[in-house]
Design an enzyme around this catalytic site. Sequence first.
Site, PDB file in Angstrom:
ATOM      1  CE  LYS A 102      -2.435   0.835   2.516  1.00 31.21           C
ATOM      2  NZ  LYS A 102      -3.337   1.531   3.446  1.00 31.21           N
TER       3      LYS A 102
ATOM      4  CG  ASP B 227      -3.825  -0.526   9.300  1.00 26.85           C
ATOM      5  OD1 ASP B 227      -2.768  -0.450   8.640  1.00 26.85           O
ATOM      6  OD2 ASP B 227      -4.938  -0.203   8.844  1.00 26.85           O
TER       7      ASP B 227
ATOM      8  CD  GLN C  53      -6.508   3.605   3.279  1.00 28.86           C
ATOM      9  OE1 GLN C  53      -5.962   2.520   3.124  1.00 28.86           O
ATOM     10  NE2 GLN C  53      -5.861   4.671   3.698  1.00 28.86           N
TER      11      GLN C  53
END
Length: 311
Positions: A53, A120, A97
Amino acid sequence: MAATILDGTKIAADIKTEVAEQVRQLISISIRPGLAAVLVGHDPASEIYVRNKVKTCETLGIYSEKITPPETWTTEQMLQLVAELNARDDIDGILVQLPLPRQIDAKKVLLAVDPAKDVDGFHPMNVGFLSTVRPALVPCTPAGCMEILRRSGIAIEGKEAVVVGRSDIVGKPVAMLLTNANATVTICHSRTRDLPGVCRRADILVAAIGKAGMITPEFVKPGATVIDVGINRITDRTQFEQFFAGDARREASFAKNGSTLVGDVHPKVVEIAGAFTPVPGGVGPLTIAMLMSNTVKAARMRRGLEPGESK
Ligand code: NDP
């Protein structure tokens, strides 16, 4: 007729090119989108995801910051970090994460992320925006599934769509997106009766289950579009034979690496589907591309600019 392969790698590359252009435009008006990726501890898979990422951010011109608290951190320490990131103007997206270590209350942490920076799309406020068809940050993998359908010219309106899986991260949001795009949607799960029969109704079948090769040809209507979200690593030779016997390319990579990836859809489904996403190279690459797109979208929306969809 042979099924069409829906090439996620190519579609993801197109989206990243568009995102890079949007970043250039924002930089020209002195806005540099920024993403903070928080990785607690040393989970090897998470380390690879976060590295990819951050690397993709660099390639596209997005500012990125990797924050790596020790795995002994408490919920309170995480909440303090999230509050600091929420307050920073140079950070447009906050990515925590998962999974987090057990002593940290993940739900509490995700709820603390500013919905405007929730790249997200997991915050209940963004879930609510999605369900009421308002501009929102949409979860990356489901958004990626929709990009594959749209950019491959697959009609959605009026079609029967069946989604197998009802997780908050994939199944439910993909079903919501398909509903918003005017498909007639059925959501299936582990308690669904006659799963093959329900799946066979689908013009568009989405598998987000986490069970290697579970969707066999008997689940698929001839000519249907099959989107395979599943990523399952198989290391067992017998299981490998069951999926890939006679596939020389897979055989070579299995011999070299001792493992290979298979989706939730059995490879034999290509013989009956009209179009399908391969694993690897289908939905997977879209997840990072949509994260980048969401970061730019967040940077724009936070400043009162139009969200600027990637297409
Ligand atoms: P979850 O485990 O959270 O959800 C799985 C869903 O599948 C549940 O709703 C479960 O039903 C359902 N299910 C399980 N077994 C059956 C069965 N036998 N019949 C019918 N339904 C069943 O998984 P996720 O949604 O997080 O992920 C799904 C897959 O997608 C995984 O392989 C994951 O690795 C992959 N994934 C891929 C991503 C990508 O970037 N391509 C990103 C995220 C996930 P119930 O609710 O009743 O338990």
